[in-house]
Design a protein around this motif. Structure first.
Motif, PDB file in Angstrom:
ATOM      1  N   LEU A 157      17.779  92.780 -56.004  1.00  0.00           N
ATOM      2  CA  LEU A 157      17.607  93.043 -54.635  1.00  0.00           C
ATOM      3  C   LEU A 157      16.315  93.977 -54.550  1.00  0.00           C
ATOM      4  N   LYS A 158      15.557  93.767 -53.414  1.00  0.00           N
ATOM      5  CA  LYS A 158      14.116  94.495 -53.282  1.00  0.00           C
ATOM      6  C   LYS A 158      14.194  95.321 -51.756  1.00  0.00           C
ATOM      7  N   PRO A 159      13.439  96.213 -51.811  1.00  0.00           N
ATOM      8  CA  PRO A 159      13.515  96.955 -50.556  1.00  0.00           C
ATOM      9  C   PRO A 159      13.268  96.284 -49.106  1.00  0.00           C
ATOM     10  N   GLU A 160      12.487  95.288 -49.335  1.00  0.00           N
ATOM     11  CA  GLU A 160      12.347  94.327 -48.144  1.00  0.00           C
ATOM     12  C   GLU A 160      13.340  93.560 -47.840  1.00  0.00           C
TER      13      GLU A 160
ATOM     14  N   ALA B  98      15.925  92.555 -40.109  1.00  0.00           N
ATOM     15  CA  ALA B  98      15.231  93.971 -40.357  1.00  0.00           C
ATOM     16  C   ALA B  98      14.890  94.457 -39.066  1.00  0.00           C
ATOM     17  N   PRO B  99      14.870  95.975 -38.999  1.00  0.00           N
ATOM     18  CA  PRO B  99      14.569  96.625 -37.838  1.00  0.00           C
ATOM     19  C   PRO B  99      12.910  96.363 -37.358  1.00  0.00           C
ATOM     20  N   GLY B 100      12.996  95.926 -36.245  1.00  0.00           N
ATOM     21  CA  GLY B 100      11.711  95.661 -35.421  1.00  0.00           C
ATOM     22  C   GLY B 100      11.144  94.135 -35.550  1.00  0.00           C
ATOM     23  N   LYS B 101      12.042  93.267 -36.533  1.00  0.00           N
ATOM     24  CA  LYS B 101      11.746  91.945 -36.790  1.00  0.00           C
ATOM     25  C   LYS B 101      12.619  91.167 -36.218  1.00  0.00           C
ATOM     26  N   GLU B 102      12.218  89.786 -36.128  1.00  0.00           N
ATOM     27  CA  GLU B 102      13.164  88.791 -35.583  1.00  0.00           C
ATOM     28  C   GLU B 102      14.159  88.369 -36.641  1.00  0.00           C
TER      29      GLU B 102
ATOM     30  N   VAL C   5      22.258 100.199 -52.202  1.00  0.00           N
ATOM     31  CA  VAL C   5      21.961  99.913 -53.506  1.00  0.00           C
ATOM     32  C   VAL C   5      20.525 100.251 -53.666  1.00  0.00           C
ATOM     33  N   GLN C   6      20.457 100.363 -55.012  1.00  0.00           N
ATOM     34  CA  GLN C   6      19.060 100.561 -55.562  1.00  0.00           C
ATOM     35  C   GLN C   6      18.224  99.263 -55.878  1.00  0.00           C
ATOM     36  N   ALA C   7      17.082  99.036 -55.630  1.00  0.00           N
ATOM     37  CA  ALA C   7      15.989  98.079 -56.106  1.00  0.00           C
ATOM     38  C   ALA C   7      16.504  97.418 -57.531  1.00  0.00           C
ATOM     39  N   GLY C   8      16.797  96.126 -57.389  1.00  0.00           N
ATOM     40  CA  GLY C   8      17.178  95.649 -58.523  1.00  0.00           C
ATOM     41  C   GLY C   8      18.785  95.408 -58.947  1.00  0.00           C
ATOM     42  N   ASP C   9      19.486  96.186 -58.201  1.00  0.00           N
ATOM     43  CA  ASP C   9      20.883  95.757 -57.877  1.00  0.00           C
ATOM     44  C   ASP C   9      21.208  94.342 -57.304  1.00  0.00           C
ATOM     45  N   SER C  10      22.709  94.168 -57.618  1.00  0.00           N
ATOM     46  CA  SER C  10      23.231  93.166 -56.905  1.00  0.00           C
ATOM     47  C   SER C  10      24.222  93.409 -55.952  1.00  0.00           C
ATOM     48  N   LEU C  11      24.589  92.602 -54.845  1.00  0.00           N
ATOM     49  CA  LEU C  11      25.671  92.598 -53.991  1.00  0.00           C
ATOM     50  C   LEU C  11      26.180  91.280 -53.644  1.00  0.00           C
TER      51      LEU C  11
ATOM     52  N   THR D 100      21.088  97.782 -47.380  1.00  0.00           N
ATOM     53  CA  THR D 100      20.150  98.878 -47.659  1.00  0.00           C
ATOM     54  C   THR D 100      19.685  98.967 -49.046  1.00  0.00           C
ATOM     55  N   VAL D 101      18.496  98.353 -49.521  1.00  0.00           N
ATOM     56  CA  VAL D 101      17.898  98.545 -50.723  1.00  0.00           C
ATOM     57  C   VAL D 101      16.869  99.665 -50.863  1.00  0.00           C
ATOM     58  N   SER D 102      17.365 100.938 -51.569  1.00  0.00           N
ATOM     59  CA  SER D 102      16.376 101.885 -51.934  1.00  0.00           C
ATOM     60  C   SER D 102      15.253 101.500 -53.083  1.00  0.00           C
TER      61      SER D 102
END
Length: 125
Positions: A86-89, A40-44, A12-18, A122-124
Motif C-alpha cells: 500500500l502507498k499513501p496515494e 480520495a478527498p477532492g477527487k472523482e 496502515v503504514q506504507a508497504g503494509d497490507s489490508l 488510510t495509508v501513512s
C-alpha cells in the motif's frame, strides 16, 4: 434491492497490507459483476477492480496491478480485495459495487447500480 456490506478498512503504514471484503444480500440472483471503486478527498470516484461472474474474469486498474488482487465467490455473492504494498496515494474511501444490469463499461462508475456505504483506507508515509 441489493444490499452491500463492506469490512476491512483501516489505518496502515506504507508497504503494509489490508484485505477488504464485501457481502451482497437481497435480490442477488441478478448480480452480474461485483468489485471495488475508491474515492480520495477532492477527487472523482475511481475504478479499482471488478470480477465478472459469467466467466470469472477479473479486471483491475493499472495503478493497482501487481499490488491488489480481487477474488470472489459468485455462488455466495462475496468479493474481496487483497491490497499489498500500500502507498499513501491509495488512501481513499473504498466502495463495494454490484451491477445487476450488465449494460455498461466495466470501468465506468455509472455501470453499477448498487454501492456499499464505503470503508476508509488510510495509508501513512
Amino acid at each position: 434491492q441489493v444490499q452491500l456490506v463492506e469490512s476491512g478498512g483501516g489505518l496502515v503504514q506504507a508497504g503494509d497490507s489490508l484485505r477488504l471484503s464485501c457481502a451482497a444480500s437481497g435480490r442477488t440472483f441478478r448480480t452480474y459483476r461485483m468489485g471495488w471503486f475508491r474515492q480520495a478527498p477532492g477527487k472523482e470516484r475511481e475504478f479499482v477492480a471488478v470480477m465478472q461472474w459469467r466467466d470469472g474474469s477479473a479486471y483491475s486498474a493499472d495503478s493497482v496491478k501487481g499490488r491488489f488482487t480481487i477474488s470472489g465467490d459468485s455462488a455466495r455473492n462475496r468479493v474481496s480485495l487483497e491490497m499489498n504494498g500500500l502507498k499513501p496515494e491509495d488512501t481513499a474511501v473504498y466502495y463495494c459495487v454490484a451491477d445487476t444490469n450488465l449494460g455498461g463499461g466495466i470501468r465506468s462508475a455509472r455501470s453499477y447500480d448498487y454501492w456499499g456505504q464505503g470503508t476508509q483506507v488510510t495509508v501513512s508515509s
